[in-house]
Scaffold this active site. Sequence first.
Site, short mmCIF file in Angstrom:
data_model
loop_
_atom_site.label_atom_id
_atom_site.label_comp_id
_atom_site.label_asym_id
_atom_site.label_seq_id
_atom_site.Cartn_x
_atom_site.Cartn_y
_atom_site.Cartn_z
N SER A 149 0.80 -1.22 0.00
CA SER A 149 0.00 0.00 0.00
C SER A 149 0.84 1.28 0.00
O SER A 149 1.64 1.49 -0.88
CB SER A 149 -0.94 -0.07 1.20
OG SER A 149 -1.78 1.02 1.24
N ASP A 194 -1.43 1.63 -3.75
CA ASP A 194 -2.18 0.55 -4.38
C ASP A 194 -3.61 0.98 -4.73
O ASP A 194 -4.46 0.16 -5.05
CB ASP A 194 -2.18 -0.73 -3.52
CG ASP A 194 -2.87 -0.55 -2.19
OD1 ASP A 194 -2.97 0.61 -1.71
OD2 ASP A 194 -3.35 -1.54 -1.60
N GLY A 233 -2.40 -1.28 14.63
CA GLY A 233 -2.50 -2.66 14.15
C GLY A 233 -1.47 -2.93 13.06
O GLY A 233 -1.37 -4.05 12.57
N ASP A 255 -3.32 6.43 -2.93
CA ASP A 255 -2.15 5.82 -2.29
C ASP A 255 -1.54 4.79 -3.26
O ASP A 255 -2.03 4.60 -4.38
CB ASP A 255 -2.49 5.22 -0.91
CG ASP A 255 -3.26 3.93 -1.01
OD1 ASP A 255 -3.95 3.72 -2.03
OD2 ASP A 255 -3.19 3.11 -0.08
N ASP A 272 -6.23 2.19 -3.09
CA ASP A 272 -7.48 1.95 -2.36
C ASP A 272 -7.80 3.09 -1.39
O ASP A 272 -8.73 2.99 -0.60
CB ASP A 272 -7.49 0.58 -1.65
CG ASP A 272 -6.43 0.45 -0.57
OD1 ASP A 272 -5.60 1.37 -0.43
OD2 ASP A 272 -6.43 -0.58 0.13
C1 LIG Z 1 -4.66 6.17 11.92
C2 LIG Z 1 -4.60 5.42 10.66
O1 LIG Z 1 -4.56 6.00 9.58
N1 LIG Z 1 -4.60 4.09 10.77
C3 LIG Z 1 -4.52 3.21 9.60
C4 LIG Z 1 -3.50 2.12 9.83
O2 LIG Z 1 -3.91 1.34 10.93
P1 LIG Z 1 -3.23 1.36 12.37
O3 LIG Z 1 -3.89 0.22 13.08
O4 LIG Z 1 -3.57 2.69 12.94
O5 LIG Z 1 -1.75 1.20 12.18
O6 LIG Z 1 -3.44 1.29 8.68
C5 LIG Z 1 -4.68 0.61 8.39
C6 LIG Z 1 -4.43 -0.29 7.20
O7 LIG Z 1 -4.07 0.44 6.07
C7 LIG Z 1 -5.79 1.61 8.16
O8 LIG Z 1 -6.99 0.93 8.00
C8 LIG Z 1 -5.88 2.56 9.36
O9 LIG Z 1 -6.80 3.57 9.12
MG LIG Z 2 -3.70 1.18 0.24
#
Ligand SMILES: CC(=O)N[C@H]1[C@@H](OP(=O)(O)O)O[C@H](CO)[C@@H](O)[C@@H]1O
Ligand SMILES: [Mg+2]
Length: 560
Positions: free
Chosen positions: A71, A291, A527, A289, A293
């Site tokens: 991504s 990829d 995550g 971005d 999405d």
């Molecule tokens: C604050 C933020 O932008 N978090 C992102 C990021 O997740 P985190 O769990 O915050 O690392 O990556 C995910 C996957 O791309 C997306 O779904 C999410 O919105």
């Molecule tokens: Mg993406």
Amino acid sequence: MADPGGEQRAALLVAASLFPVPDGVHFSYGTAGFRAEGSTMAPAVCRAGIVAALRSVKLGGAAVGMVITASHNPVDDNGVKIVDADGGMMSRAWEPFSDALANAPTPDALLQLVLQFAKDEGITLGEGHSAQVFLARDTRPTGEYLLDVATKGINAIVDSVALDMGILTTPQLHWMVRNKNRGLKSSEVDYFTQITESFRHLLELIPDDKGSDKPIEKLIVDGANGIGGLKLEEIKPKLASLDIVVRNSGKEGEGILNERCGADFVQKEKVHPAGFGPNDVGVRCASFDGDADRLVYFRIASPSSTMIDLVDGDKILSLFVLFIREQLDIVNEKDSEDNKVLPTRFGVVQTAYANGASTEFLKNLGLKVVFTSTGVKYLHKKALEYDIGIYFEANGHGTVLFTDEFVSRLESLTSEFSSKAAGSTQHEAALRLLATTQLINQAVGDALSGMLLVEAILQHKGWSLQNWSDLYTDLPSKQLKVKVKDRTSIVTTDAERKVFQPSGLQELIDREVGNYSQGRCFVRPSGTEDVVRVYAEASTVEAADSLAKSVAQLVERILG
Ligand SMILES: CC(=O)N[C@H]1[C@@H](OP(=O)(O)O)O[C@H](CO)[C@@H](O)[C@@H]1O
Ligand SMILES: [Mg+2]
């Protein structure tokens, strides 16, 4: 289970020994699948191939997908995500197995894991089953190699078929898997035809007295030097009604994937991407971005600054909500509240990262807004509960979901209108809704299809980026990352808006928030990265910065 036979056992042992997991390496199937430096990804990708093939066997041979992408992450990273048969993210119930398999220390351990899991899931191997896995990758240099590795993993389940769909955007592959399993046309050409035709149809349905008579203004798209820009260049000739310039297009030599460009960079840094400058002041710009999405819009505010006015996922959601609601109201215009021709349960889904001003705006429209944890898999699942479920993350990932039942009601209604009231405002509004169900990618968030829906709605309303941006004013917000010893020691509740553990931390956060006008703040373990994220909102930029900083210090102090 029935013994899968020597051939199957041998195939699994061979695949596992081809790509052993090095000592000290641990893979984890997070929000975005497995991700790491591309050159270290082979063991996880091969084993994800085994998981994907097993998933297809479990689902009676339905197509399952695998996308090789990281991504918005740097070009040297790579990753793999499994697409379920419905076109969405792989069932969460299979994540623990995927984790265990990716980390199996020896070929024999891997074999035992597969045998046990197949038994638990009632999967019969080696008995003339069938499995098919659609594969795609983005433009990363390690992509071709990892796609080959994935194929080896898929082939380790005897009689599985791996189908290489080529270099695609992530949402294209999700769309293909969804369509294939619904018995619909599912090639890339079909995808392009569907989105460009439904877009054209929406433009044809703009009433003469609506829209703007001004010529369409230029749109500059930042393709993040990735696959989205390349695909957009491909369909540009079919979008003659748009004046599109693609920058960071992904063509050889134009720049490095995601480096100082792309939707993630633009949304987080709130500055314009590389390749944009003072000559673009005031122009409507969009950013994908790596990829494709995620989608955000922006405008460079002044020639003397790199700062932008950002139109993020929350505002895209708000625009979609307004348009869809408007069409529903027209369709139902002659009906009383409890006797509508098209009664619709309409759901709006956000996460804690949604700007508070957007939630306020949506609530003021009389809508119920529900919150889920961060990550598309949670938002998507919630949105499926409504006739029309619409979700977006602030970072620009989102889409609109329509139930099959709603679409067939809409189809019968349009044919009814076309025989009784062809060309009526009701008929046209119903046709617009139908075209929207075709244009928006119902498998997953899609920058290409989302951008075309935005463009169609702006033209329908005769709106500039400014009109759109003026829907509401974002509250100033600030995000920080805190590195701690063990981020999993933070446990959250209430869609990640409150800390449950360690006890006492939430009270301290509440006390800080109490010092700020319009203050809101939450912390959660990421995550996808080994950090705790802090998000703060307040009435001024300084206040949001200061609230985020104080809470980050609290987290550091308590978790070290
Ligand atoms: C604050 C933020 O932008 N978090 C992102 C990021 O997740 P985190 O769990 O915050 O690392 O990556 C995910 C996957 O791309 C997306 O779904 C999410 O919105
Ligand atoms: Mg993406």
